[in-house]
Design a protein around this motif. Structure first.
Motif, mmCIF file in Angstrom:
data_model
loop_
_atom_site.group_PDB
_atom_site.id
_atom_site.type_symbol
_atom_site.label_atom_id
_atom_site.label_comp_id
_atom_site.label_asym_id
_atom_site.label_seq_id
_atom_site.Cartn_x
_atom_site.Cartn_y
_atom_site.Cartn_z
ATOM 1 N N GLY A 1 -19.267 13.341 10.740
ATOM 2 C CA GLY A 1 -20.342 12.490 10.638
ATOM 3 C C GLY A 1 -20.153 11.001 10.759
ATOM 4 O O GLY A 1 -21.016 10.240 10.474
ATOM 5 N N GLN A 2 -19.017 10.704 11.167
ATOM 6 C CA GLN A 2 -18.593 9.409 11.032
ATOM 7 C C GLN A 2 -18.418 8.917 12.448
ATOM 8 O O GLN A 2 -17.842 7.651 12.692
ATOM 9 N N VAL A 3 -18.576 9.576 13.393
ATOM 10 C CA VAL A 3 -18.164 9.130 14.754
ATOM 11 C C VAL A 3 -19.004 7.844 15.178
ATOM 12 O O VAL A 3 -18.489 7.110 15.804
ATOM 13 N N ASP A 4 -20.081 7.817 15.012
ATOM 14 C CA ASP A 4 -21.233 6.882 15.578
ATOM 15 C C ASP A 4 -20.876 5.562 14.821
ATOM 16 O O ASP A 4 -20.713 4.579 15.682
ATOM 17 N N THR A 5 -20.454 5.612 13.503
ATOM 18 C CA THR A 5 -20.146 4.312 12.773
ATOM 19 C C THR A 5 -18.695 3.863 13.585
ATOM 20 O O THR A 5 -18.675 2.592 13.702
ATOM 21 N N ALA A 6 -17.964 4.785 13.760
ATOM 22 C CA ALA A 6 -16.320 4.207 13.977
ATOM 23 C C ALA A 6 -16.663 3.849 15.576
ATOM 24 O O ALA A 6 -15.991 2.905 15.854
ATOM 25 N N LEU A 7 -17.461 4.347 16.266
ATOM 26 C CA LEU A 7 -17.753 3.813 17.934
ATOM 27 C C LEU A 7 -18.296 2.530 17.781
ATOM 28 O O LEU A 7 -17.776 1.716 18.504
ATOM 29 N N GLY A 8 -19.175 2.241 16.939
ATOM 30 C CA GLY A 8 -19.729 0.957 16.631
ATOM 31 C C GLY A 8 -18.731 0.011 16.195
ATOM 32 O O GLY A 8 -18.788 -1.302 16.793
ATOM 33 N N VAL A 9 -17.972 0.175 15.548
ATOM 34 C CA VAL A 9 -16.713 -0.746 14.948
ATOM 35 C C VAL A 9 -15.953 -0.915 16.100
ATOM 36 O O VAL A 9 -15.585 -2.024 16.311
ATOM 37 N N ASP A 10 -15.573 0.164 16.909
ATOM 38 C CA ASP A 10 -14.580 0.021 17.990
ATOM 39 C C ASP A 10 -15.172 -0.943 18.970
ATOM 40 O O ASP A 10 -14.430 -1.748 19.750
ATOM 41 N N TRP A 11 -16.422 -0.790 19.244
ATOM 42 C CA TRP A 11 -17.179 -1.681 20.143
ATOM 43 C C TRP A 11 -16.921 -3.128 19.853
ATOM 44 O O TRP A 11 -16.763 -4.186 20.601
ATOM 45 N N VAL A 12 -17.183 -3.458 18.507
ATOM 46 C CA VAL A 12 -17.076 -4.856 18.085
ATOM 47 C C VAL A 12 -15.554 -5.199 18.363
ATOM 48 O O VAL A 12 -15.387 -6.392 18.633
ATOM 49 N N ALA A 13 -14.693 -4.247 17.831
ATOM 50 C CA ALA A 13 -13.254 -4.714 17.905
ATOM 51 C C ALA A 13 -12.829 -5.027 19.372
ATOM 52 O O ALA A 13 -12.018 -5.870 19.813
ATOM 53 N N ARG A 14 -13.519 -4.216 20.160
ATOM 54 C CA ARG A 14 -13.278 -4.482 21.846
ATOM 55 C C ARG A 14 -13.668 -5.781 22.037
ATOM 56 O O ARG A 14 -12.943 -6.562 22.859
ATOM 57 N N ALA A 15 -14.829 -5.932 21.795
ATOM 58 C CA ALA A 15 -15.438 -7.399 22.071
ATOM 59 C C ALA A 15 -14.788 -8.354 21.759
ATOM 60 O O ALA A 15 -14.163 -9.629 22.444
#
Length: 230
Positions: free
Chosen positions: A179-193
């Motif tokens: 259930g933490q996939v969406d949260t992790a993906l959002g954090v990954d997007w910010v880190a990627r930016a």
């Protein structure tokens, strides 16, 4: 080039640097606002960051036109290299503004999947060297030289280390916590930016060094930097 043409080119270059300073200030302010909005889940501030994106695009278009006009009056290789370097720099700054907007966009998407305190701390740890890199690189462009540019370049390893740590941590958490996939993906997007902002800051720092060499007569060619797809 005649004295009159050279004076005219110098005046145009001064105006170009003023425009460069204006969009640099916008990019840095937008970065700081985007990080603050993300850390505090501030949707209003995030919207403000997004609203500034068109202004950044307009800056780039105006700068492109200005540099093209300068090219039509350029006769010396030195002046040509300076104009081309400015064009490349303005493109990187505009891309930084786009990445700032990506961070702000995640604030608006975080309502259903808010990052944990640990994830926010990790983003802050990454954002600190990225922000320093950006400020140093933009400052180096205003007063072309090697000192601040080299300081910016020296932070690349720290950024890569922090970025990698976020990706590894999120991957491990995804395996262990359903259930933490969406949260992790959002954090990954910010880190990627943030990683992309650092990458563009590296380009800016290299352009600052190049422009300093051109101005002092040390460089005899246009040094193209490899580009990743946008």
């Amino acid at each position: 080039m005649s004295d009159n043409n050279q004076q005219g080119f110098s005046a145009e270059m001064d105006r170009a640097r003023q425009r460069l300073q204006a969009i640099s200030s916008l990019a840095l302010q937008q970065f700081e606002q985007a990080i603050t909005a993300y850390q505090n889940v501030n949707s209003q501030l995030a919207q403000q960051v997004l609203s500034q994106l068109q202004r950044a695009h307009d800056f780039e278009l105006d700068m492109d036109d200005h540099c093209l006009d300068m090219l039509s009056h350029t006769a010396s290789d030195r002046d040509l290299r300076l104009v081309l370097a400015l064009l490349k720099a303005i493109s990187d700054i505009e891309q930084i503004c786009n990445q700032n907007a990506q961070i702000a966009q995640q604030v608006l998407l975080n309502t259903a999947a808010k990052p944990s305190i640990k994830q926010l701390e990790a983003i802050s740890t990454l954002a600190e060297p990225v922000g320093t890199m950006l400020a140093l690189a933009l400052s180096a462009l205003q007063q072309p030289g090697s000192a601040k540019a080299e300081q910016a370049l020296s932070l690349a390893a720290t950024v890569n280390r922090c970025y990698g740590a976020i990706l590894r941590s999120n991957l491990a958490n995804n395996v262990n916590q359903a259930g933490q996939v969406d949260t992790a993906l959002g954090v990954d997007w910010v880190a990627r930016a943030l990683e992309r902002i650092a990458e563009h800051s590296v380009n800016l720092a290299k352009q600052a060094v190049f422009m300093a060499k051109v101005s002092s007569g040390q460089s005899s060619r246009v040094e193209l930097q490899p580009r990743r797809p946008r």
